[in-house]
Write an enzyme that holds these catalytic residues in place. Structure first.
Site, PDB file in Angstrom:
ATOM      1  NE  ARG A 145      -3.714  -2.101   2.687  1.00  0.00           N
ATOM      2  CZ  ARG A 145      -4.915  -2.167   2.144  1.00  0.00           C
ATOM      3  NH1 ARG A 145      -5.327  -1.175   1.372  1.00  0.00           N
ATOM      4  NH2 ARG A 145      -5.691  -3.199   2.350  1.00  0.00           N
ATOM      5  N   GLY A 146       0.276   2.342  -0.315  1.00  0.00           N
ATOM      6  CA  GLY A 146       1.002   3.597  -0.233  1.00  0.00           C
ATOM      7  C   GLY A 146       1.314   4.173  -1.597  1.00  0.00           C
TER       8      GLY A 146
ATOM      9  CG  ASP B  44     -11.155   4.802  -4.948  1.00  0.00           C
ATOM     10  OD1 ASP B  44     -10.647   5.656  -4.200  1.00  0.00           O
ATOM     11  OD2 ASP B  44     -11.923   5.070  -5.871  1.00  0.00           O
TER      12      ASP B  44
ATOM     13  CB  THR C 167      -4.654   0.532  -7.474  1.00  0.00           C
ATOM     14  OG1 THR C 167      -4.233  -0.026  -6.224  1.00  0.00           O
ATOM     15  CG2 THR C 167      -3.725   0.041  -8.569  1.00  0.00           C
TER      16      THR C 167
ATOM     17  CG  ASP D  88     -14.404  -3.307   1.430  1.00  0.00           C
ATOM     18  OD1 ASP D  88     -14.357  -4.461   1.905  1.00  0.00           O
ATOM     19  OD2 ASP D  88     -13.837  -2.339   1.950  1.00  0.00           O
TER      20      ASP D  88
ATOM     21  NE  ARG E 207      -6.214  -9.381   3.676  1.00  0.00           N
ATOM     22  CZ  ARG E 207      -5.526  -8.255   3.736  1.00  0.00           C
ATOM     23  NH1 ARG E 207      -6.091  -7.133   3.361  1.00  0.00           N
ATOM     24  NH2 ARG E 207      -4.274  -8.251   4.164  1.00  0.00           N
TER      25      ARG E 207
END
Length: 450
Positions: A152-153, A178, A180, A208, A362
């Site tokens: 992430r990030g 979203d 990305t 989600d 997940r």
């Protein structure tokens, strides 16, 4: 359709950018080619565009599929794949589909795998680049997670485009949520600014199911299926104890689609709490009072709560995660604490069983439905990229695979419409009292006797 509604539909840009004229004849053998002017007219729902009103709004979208002519010469084309954000069932299926389509159908020169998300483009992180061949991905669909790793990030778009130039990559496939897709938009803008010819194709990934305009993201079907297993276990625990309460926490930071859909799939849920519907714990219409009534009449209850529900009841820390999302308060801990306090004060014995299957859900491989979906997404992504499409994502709308501009899917976050027939069905399934003001008098009729 009124003139105003027609104008609003025209104001939404659904055009897909191209790198230039496609002049290279495709060598696909068994194929029905899709022309660029082939479009499908789709009625937009309230969940896709807010404040629609009563009149229907229609938008036309470019159909996905193999093109008669290509922009890139496959034999001289290098592609790259990167996976970002949280894990989701089906990521490996999409990777596999891209690699297999690129190699076997088009004969591309190379497909590179970027390790550990967008970090993989930045040399200072030291992540290796891997060559993705059909042999390396042949059995990847049997496993959950992502064979490329993820992170992430945000990373600077300039640095990413620098890396694409160094590696001589012509087509980049970004699999992510979203954040990305917003990063993909920034990368596409940087490419345009440099006047480069690199195709940017997004494959939306969010367990989600909250990416704008994406009716159902891949992995959602699997997530709901696994969530129902947890709910069934919670129900079993609840009915086997006097005043048994099963609490199941499911994913859903800002959108409660998994909680709502799993509730509909399994009729044992008595209370479902989602981010879109504010609720109170105390008072006549509060959850605790309703739960007390439920235990008095049925002696057990099952509560499903999305992770982002009830944040108004918790103290906001102001912290954010690596993706820039607000760090959520723990609604399930607060809920359990308040339930124990409420019934303890009344000397009513209860048994609470808490289940959080989030990381199990997940991390599992995709089910059959999601595997088929992922296969088509990967194939259509390759068709679009080699034809020179860019700044777009592949999606399925009303059983048709289409091209959507990145600007459309990143406009806002998709949420449950709590005034819809769908949410009414959820409320009727649980039998819980609706939030005051959502349904008018005489419009709600609970049917659950579970």
């Amino acid at each position: 359709m009124t003139k105003e509604r027609v104008q609003r539909a025209r104001d939404v840009d659904t055009e897909i950018k191209t790198l230039g004229k496609a002049k290279i004849p495709s060598k696909l053998s068994v194929c029905h080619f899709t022309e660029d002017d082939a479009k499908v007219l789709i009625q937009v729902t309230e969940e896709q565009m807010s404040n629609l009103g009563d009149d229907p709004v229609y938008l036309d979208f470019q159909l996905a599929g193999p093109r008669r002519n290509l922009y890139f010469d496959p034999a001289k084309t290098k592609c790259a794949i990167v996976t970002c954000g949280g894990l989701c069932p089906g990521v490996n299926d999409v990777i596999r589909a891209i690699v297999m389509e690129a190699h076997h159908s088009y004969g591309v020169a190379s497909v590179l795998g970027i390790r550990f998300g967008l970090e993989g483009f930045i040399p200072s992180y030291g992540h290796e680049i891997v060559e993705l061949t059909p042999e390396k991905v042949a059995s990847s669909h049997q496993f959950g997670g992502t064979i490329l790793g993820s992170s992430r990030g945000p990373q600077p778009a300039e640095d990413i485009v620098d890396a694409l130039e160094r590696m001589n990559v012509s087509c980049l496939f970004l699999i992510g949520g979203d954040g990305t897709m917003r990063a993909a938009g920034r990368i596409a803008e940087e490419i345009i600014a440099r006047r480069l010819k690199i195709s940017i194709i997004g494959i939306p990934k969010t367990i989600d199911n909250d990416i704008n305009f994406i009716t159902q993201s891949f992995g959602f079907d699997t997530a709901v299926e696994k969530a129902t297993e947890a709910i069934q276990c919670a129900h079993t625990e609840a009915v086997c104890a006097m005043n048994g309460i099963g609490v199941v926490k499911l994913m859903g930071r800002e959108s409660g689609f998994i909680a709502a859909h799993a509730t509909l799939a399994l009729k044992e849920v008595n209370f479902v709490l989602v981010p879109e519907t504010p609720f109170e714990l105390d008072g006549k219409d509060g959850v605790l009072n309703e739960l007390e009534e439920r235990l008095r009449s049925r002696k057990h209850a099952v509560i499903v709560v999305a992770e982002g529900a009830g944040q108004h009841l918790l103290e906001y820390t102001g912290e954010t995660d690596a993706s820039g999302n607000p760090v959520l308060g723990d609604i399930s801990s607060l809920l359990i604490k308040r339930i124990k306090k409420h019934f303890g004060a009344k000397n009513v014995p209860i048994t609470i069983k808490f289940i959080d299957p989030s990381y199990i859900i997940r991390s599992v491989p995709a089910n059959a439905n999601d595997r088929v979906y992922c296969g088509f997404l990967g194939q259509h992504a390759v068709h679009a990229a080699l034809a020179g499409k860019t700044g777009m994502v592949i999606s399925r709308l009303q059983d048709r695979y289409v091209h959507l501009p990145l600007s459309l899917v990143t406009k806002e976050r998709r949420k449950l419409n709590i005034n819809s027939d769908y949410w009414r069905a959820v409320m009727e399934s649980t039998g819980q009292n609706p939030i005051p003001g959502i349904f008018g008098p005489g419009e709600y009729c609970p049917t659950s006797d579970e």
